[in-house]
Design an enzyme around this catalytic site. Sequence first.
Site, PDB file in Angstrom:
ATOM      1  N   CYS A  89      -9.144 -10.667  36.364  1.00 10.78           N
ATOM      2  CA  CYS A  89      -9.102  -9.391  35.653  1.00 10.78           C
ATOM      3  C   CYS A  89      -7.656  -9.127  35.267  1.00 10.78           C
ATOM      4  O   CYS A  89      -6.784  -9.031  36.142  1.00 10.78           O
ATOM      5  CB  CYS A  89      -9.624  -8.282  36.563  1.00 10.78           C
ATOM      6  SG  CYS A  89      -9.491  -6.615  35.880  1.00 10.78           S
ATOM      7  N   ASN A  90      -7.386  -9.032  33.979  1.00  9.49           N
ATOM      8  CA  ASN A  90      -6.020  -8.805  33.517  1.00  9.49           C
ATOM      9  C   ASN A  90      -5.486  -7.442  33.939  1.00  9.49           C
ATOM     10  O   ASN A  90      -4.321  -7.302  34.304  1.00  9.49           O
ATOM     11  CB  ASN A  90      -5.962  -8.929  31.994  1.00  9.49           C
ATOM     12  CG  ASN A  90      -5.979 -10.361  31.513  1.00  9.49           C
ATOM     13  OD1 ASN A  90      -4.950 -10.959  31.234  1.00  9.49           O
ATOM     14  ND2 ASN A  90      -7.172 -10.936  31.413  1.00  9.49           N
ATOM     15  N   ASP A 122     -13.184  -8.945  39.781  1.00  5.55           N
ATOM     16  CA  ASP A 122     -13.068  -8.423  38.414  1.00  5.55           C
ATOM     17  C   ASP A 122     -13.672  -7.028  38.370  1.00  5.55           C
ATOM     18  O   ASP A 122     -14.414  -6.631  39.268  1.00  5.55           O
ATOM     19  CB  ASP A 122     -13.779  -9.335  37.414  1.00  5.55           C
ATOM     20  CG  ASP A 122     -13.616  -8.862  35.967  1.00  5.55           C
ATOM     21  OD1 ASP A 122     -12.470  -8.549  35.583  1.00  5.55           O
ATOM     22  OD2 ASP A 122     -14.612  -8.784  35.236  1.00  5.55           O
ATOM     23  N   SER A 123     -13.372  -6.320  37.291  1.00  2.03           N
ATOM     24  CA  SER A 123     -13.945  -4.992  37.096  1.00  2.03           C
ATOM     25  C   SER A 123     -15.419  -5.063  36.738  1.00  2.03           C
ATOM     26  O   SER A 123     -16.103  -4.035  36.730  1.00  2.03           O
ATOM     27  CB  SER A 123     -13.179  -4.253  35.999  1.00  2.03           C
ATOM     28  OG  SER A 123     -13.304  -4.938  34.764  1.00  2.03           O
ATOM     29  N   CYS A 161      -7.997 -10.191  28.349  1.00  4.64           N
ATOM     30  CA  CYS A 161      -9.009  -9.563  29.202  1.00  4.64           C
ATOM     31  C   CYS A 161     -10.097 -10.601  29.388  1.00  4.64           C
ATOM     32  O   CYS A 161     -10.533 -11.217  28.406  1.00  4.64           O
ATOM     33  CB  CYS A 161      -9.572  -8.298  28.549  1.00  4.64           C
ATOM     34  SG  CYS A 161     -10.969  -7.567  29.456  1.00  4.64           S
ATOM     35  N   THR A 162     -10.526 -10.810  30.616  1.00  5.21           N
ATOM     36  CA  THR A 162     -11.484 -11.895  30.853  1.00  5.21           C
ATOM     37  C   THR A 162     -12.867 -11.605  30.277  1.00  5.21           C
ATOM     38  O   THR A 162     -13.709 -12.504  30.211  1.00  5.21           O
ATOM     39  CB  THR A 162     -11.600 -12.205  32.365  1.00  5.21           C
ATOM     40  OG1 THR A 162     -11.886 -10.998  33.088  1.00  5.21           O
ATOM     41  CG2 THR A 162     -10.307 -12.825  32.877  1.00  5.21           C
ATOM     42  N   HIS A 163     -13.107 -10.368  29.841  1.00  5.74           N
ATOM     43  CA  HIS A 163     -14.360 -10.074  29.137  1.00  5.74           C
ATOM     44  C   HIS A 163     -14.355 -10.644  27.717  1.00  5.74           C
ATOM     45  O   HIS A 163     -15.409 -10.950  27.156  1.00  5.74           O
ATOM     46  CB  HIS A 163     -14.577  -8.557  29.030  1.00  5.74           C
ATOM     47  CG  HIS A 163     -15.022  -7.891  30.286  1.00  5.74           C
ATOM     48  ND1 HIS A 163     -14.173  -7.692  31.350  1.00  5.74           N
ATOM     49  CD2 HIS A 163     -16.221  -7.363  30.652  1.00  5.74           C
ATOM     50  CE1 HIS A 163     -14.834  -7.058  32.314  1.00  5.74           C
ATOM     51  NE2 HIS A 163     -16.078  -6.845  31.919  1.00  5.74           N
ATOM     52  N   TYR A 193     -11.909  -0.788  33.894  1.00  8.25           N
ATOM     53  CA  TYR A 193     -10.715  -0.346  34.601  1.00  8.25           C
ATOM     54  C   TYR A 193      -9.628   0.133  33.641  1.00  8.25           C
ATOM     55  O   TYR A 193      -8.782   0.945  33.997  1.00  8.25           O
ATOM     56  CB  TYR A 193     -10.149  -1.503  35.441  1.00  8.25           C
ATOM     57  CG  TYR A 193     -10.793  -1.704  36.794  1.00  8.25           C
ATOM     58  CD1 TYR A 193     -11.977  -1.070  37.145  1.00  8.25           C
ATOM     59  CD2 TYR A 193     -10.201  -2.548  37.728  1.00  8.25           C
ATOM     60  CE1 TYR A 193     -12.559  -1.273  38.386  1.00  8.25           C
ATOM     61  CE2 TYR A 193     -10.773  -2.759  38.975  1.00  8.25           C
ATOM     62  CZ  TYR A 193     -11.952  -2.123  39.299  1.00  8.25           C
ATOM     63  OH  TYR A 193     -12.520  -2.325  40.531  1.00  8.25           O
ATOM     64  N   GLY A 194      -9.623  -0.409  32.422  1.00  2.13           N
ATOM     65  CA  GLY A 194      -8.522  -0.183  31.493  1.00  2.13           C
ATOM     66  C   GLY A 194      -8.096   1.253  31.281  1.00  2.13           C
ATOM     67  O   GLY A 194      -6.898   1.557  31.275  1.00  2.13           O
TER      68      GLY A 194
END
Length: 264
Positions: free
Chosen positions: A73-74, A10-11, A183-185, A42-43
Amino acid sequence: MDNRPIGFLDSGVGGLTVVSELMRQLPHEKIIYIGDSARAPYGPRPAEQIREYTWELVRFLLTKHVKMIVFACNTATAVAWEEVKEALDIPVLGVILPGASAAIKATSGGKVGVIGTSMTISSGIYQEKIQLLAPTVQVTSLACPRFVPIVESNEISSSVAKKIVYETLAPLVGKIDTLVLGCTHYPLLRTIIQNVLGPQVKLIDSGAECVRDISVLLNYFEINGSRDDEHRRHHFYTTAGSDSFQAIASAWLNQTIDVEHVTL
């Protein structure tokens, strides 16, 4: 049985929401996690840079002899998952298709919202996957670039976080019946998001949905971890300061974990 670990990338800390669900559903599996918090989010980055960073994370996980890689991470899934999946000889999973499929099943009125990073939303990948499977579903997408920094700085319960979420999601209020947390966040902001949209809106955690696919592939390839493995141990790595990552991870996973700093 295959006691090699499952690798997660993931980021930053967002992918821990996927790890948490895996620990709940598949507690006998070992985990290697790498979060690139030093270069998060990352977005906003160009696609080529995201691709380069993702490959660095993949190569790191391969040095740990993982049996499967999960793009937790999407943004990385939208940009590099297909390429990595084709290049490797181990299973590689992303979080987008499971999230899209779950949204289709959940929607009652055919009005689905998707929130994500600027790159995930601009790629149009969620809308593409949802409308490929269910052409009549109306998809409303919204980029939420301020959400990831809130989570990475561990301010998810602050008044600032509430203000930002309320302001950002205002265009979706009353217009959707289902929302994909793309988004996994974002599951770390789930309570605030639900309060903004109301209890009638179903929230889809794309990472949690992904764990169901992990279980299916473990069975299909016959690489399940042994339930009797006495040496099971999880390893967490971050490219940023380990103290902040450890605080967030330990709170979210409800256990004290050791985190090691790495330079890619």
